[in-house]
Design a protein around this motif. Structure first.
Motif, short mmCIF file in Angstrom:
data_model
loop_
_atom_site.label_atom_id
_atom_site.label_comp_id
_atom_site.label_asym_id
_atom_site.label_seq_id
_atom_site.Cartn_x
_atom_site.Cartn_y
_atom_site.Cartn_z
N ARG A 132 0.84 -1.20 0.00
CA ARG A 132 0.00 0.00 0.00
C ARG A 132 0.87 1.25 0.00
N ALA A 133 1.96 1.19 0.77
CA ALA A 133 2.86 2.36 0.85
C ALA A 133 3.50 2.62 -0.52
N LYS A 134 3.86 1.53 -1.20
CA LYS A 134 4.48 1.67 -2.53
C LYS A 134 3.50 2.35 -3.49
N PHE A 135 2.25 1.95 -3.39
CA PHE A 135 1.22 2.52 -4.26
C PHE A 135 1.01 4.01 -3.95
N VAL A 136 0.90 4.30 -2.67
CA VAL A 136 0.69 5.70 -2.26
C VAL A 136 1.88 6.54 -2.72
N HIS A 137 3.06 5.99 -2.60
CA HIS A 137 4.26 6.71 -3.04
C HIS A 137 4.19 6.98 -4.55
N ARG A 138 3.80 5.95 -5.30
CA ARG A 138 3.71 6.10 -6.77
C ARG A 138 2.71 7.21 -7.13
N LEU A 139 1.57 7.21 -6.46
CA LEU A 139 0.56 8.23 -6.78
C LEU A 139 1.00 9.61 -6.31
N SER A 140 1.74 9.66 -5.22
CA SER A 140 2.14 10.98 -4.71
C SER A 140 3.10 11.67 -5.69
N MET A 141 3.75 10.86 -6.54
CA MET A 141 4.64 11.47 -7.55
C MET A 141 3.85 12.11 -8.69
N LEU A 142 2.57 11.83 -8.75
CA LEU A 142 1.78 12.31 -9.88
C LEU A 142 1.23 13.72 -9.70
N ASN A 143 1.20 14.19 -8.48
CA ASN A 143 0.66 15.53 -8.19
C ASN A 143 -0.70 15.74 -8.83
N ASP A 144 -0.75 16.74 -9.71
CA ASP A 144 -2.06 17.10 -10.28
C ASP A 144 -2.40 16.34 -11.56
N SER A 145 -1.69 15.29 -11.85
CA SER A 145 -1.97 14.55 -13.09
C SER A 145 -3.34 13.90 -13.01
N VAL A 146 -3.85 13.55 -14.18
CA VAL A 146 -5.11 12.82 -14.24
C VAL A 146 -4.80 11.32 -14.06
N LEU A 147 -5.47 10.70 -13.12
CA LEU A 147 -5.37 9.24 -12.94
C LEU A 147 -6.69 8.66 -13.47
N TRP A 148 -6.58 7.90 -14.55
CA TRP A 148 -7.77 7.46 -15.30
C TRP A 148 -8.02 5.99 -15.02
N ILE A 149 -9.11 5.70 -14.35
CA ILE A 149 -9.39 4.33 -13.90
C ILE A 149 -10.64 3.78 -14.58
N PRO A 150 -10.48 2.81 -15.49
CA PRO A 150 -11.67 2.21 -16.12
C PRO A 150 -12.38 1.30 -15.12
N ALA A 151 -13.24 1.90 -14.33
CA ALA A 151 -13.88 1.18 -13.22
C ALA A 151 -15.15 0.47 -13.63
N PHE A 152 -15.69 0.84 -14.78
CA PHE A 152 -17.02 0.33 -15.13
C PHE A 152 -17.00 -0.66 -16.30
N MET A 153 -15.83 -1.17 -16.64
CA MET A 153 -15.71 -2.04 -17.82
C MET A 153 -16.22 -3.46 -17.56
N VAL A 154 -15.52 -4.14 -16.66
CA VAL A 154 -15.87 -5.54 -16.38
C VAL A 154 -15.88 -5.77 -14.88
N LYS A 155 -16.71 -6.73 -14.47
CA LYS A 155 -16.73 -7.05 -13.05
C LYS A 155 -15.40 -7.72 -12.68
N GLY A 156 -15.05 -7.64 -11.45
CA GLY A 156 -13.84 -8.33 -11.01
C GLY A 156 -12.90 -7.39 -10.29
N GLY A 157 -12.89 -6.13 -10.72
CA GLY A 157 -11.93 -5.20 -10.12
C GLY A 157 -12.54 -4.27 -9.09
N GLU A 158 -13.82 -4.52 -8.73
CA GLU A 158 -14.49 -3.49 -7.92
C GLU A 158 -13.84 -3.27 -6.56
N LYS A 159 -13.37 -4.37 -5.94
CA LYS A 159 -12.78 -4.14 -4.62
C LYS A 159 -11.44 -3.42 -4.76
#
Ligand code: CTP
Length: 281
Positions: A132-159
């Protein structure tokens, strides 16, 4: 067929709008059907709703030159990092790592996609605190960038999407989250199929190129090479950063990347885009 290709794309999708749903599209508790799995549904959670943008993150944004960076191993040893970073707007795919590969891929990331499966593939399914820390670190490097998450495509990734949303909120990360509209993938596929390019589901890279035609005067593609060997016969990794294998050669794979590549190459030859598959100067 390709000369008016950008104008044609506009007839199929409204990229500014389809790049993300907005807050007013839903209210918490709404139930929607997955785009590619209509029988299954997803509840719009409070967290997801709170991360929907008020307006499109691409509203009124125009750039002279853009880079769309695919994830092929062809980038290794390319020395393209500086050139990629020199573009006004840089689009990357699937939260690919950059720092360790900066000389070849650059670091600028104005827009970055993240399939929910990335949580499992690159961040250990968030099983322990260090993932989790690695992920948070990766995102913290993005600042104001757009993070685009295809959340509504297929079931399986909701959690996974829920965990990602929770981490963004908890850590007050500044990324600008975006979740593609329910019609985007059909619109993009419709455009290419109508132009006789018989793709299956458009790959993230092709989706990004198609969207970029709306926002960018010049589009430069890097890291698109869905082949296990380069033109000299040397082995090329599927990804520049991990050991994933060439899965799209199987008919069961969701994409037709070699066909997509052929099409992009045709557009390159017509001067509609610039595809770099070798070394940068
Ligand atoms: N790509 C490519 N050649 C490769 C690997 C990737 O041309 N060897 C391009 C494809 O357009 C791909 C994009 O780079 O969509 C991003 O790569 P990746 O993250 O590997 O995408 P996938 O997860 O394989 O596929 P998806 O499109 O489903 O996200």
């Amino acid at each position: 067929m390709f000369f008016s290709h950008r104008k044609d794309i506009l007839r199929f999708l409204d990229a500014e709008r389809d790049v993300s749903v907005v807050k007013s599209s839903f209210k918490p508790g709404d139930v929607i059907h997955y785009v590619l799995d209509r029988r299954r549904t997803l509840n719009i959670s409070q967290n997801l709703h709170s991360l929907l943008p008020e307006v499109s993150p691409m509203k009124s944004r125009r750039f002279q030159t853009c880079a769309v960076v695919g994830n092929s191993g062809i980038l290794l040893g390319s020395g393209c990092g500086k050139e990629i970073d020199s573009h006004d707007f840089v689009i990357r795919c699937n939260l690919a790592p950059v720092v360790e590969f900066a000389a070849d891929v650059g670091t600028k990331s104005d827009f970055i996609t993240m399939n929910p499966s990335v949580v499992q593939r690159a961040f250990g399914g968030f099983r322990n605190e260090s993932d989790r820390a690695k992920f948070v670190h990766r995102l913290s490097m993005l600042n104001d960038s757009v993070l685009w998450i295809p959340a509504f495509m297929v079931k399986g990734g909701e959690k996974h999407v829920e965990w990602v949303n929770a981490l963004i909120l908890k850590n007050k990360l500044r990324v600008r989250t975006a979740y593609p509209s329910l019609r985007l993938i059909h619109a993009v596929r419709g455009y290419w199929i109508t132009n006789k390019v018989q793709i299956k589901r458009p790959s993230t890279g092709l989706l990004m190129y198609t969207l970029a035609t709306r926002f960018c005067d010049e589009i430069h593609l890097y890291g698109f090479w869905p082949f296990p060997k380069d033109v000299y016969g040397n082995l090329v990794k599927y990804h520049y950063y991990d050991e994933l294998k060439y899965k799209y050669f199987s008919k069961a794979g969701p994409h037709r990347m070699p066909l997509e590549f052929k099409t992009l190459n045709l557009l390159h030859n017509k001067g509609a885009l610039k595809l770099t598959t070798g070394k940068c100067e």
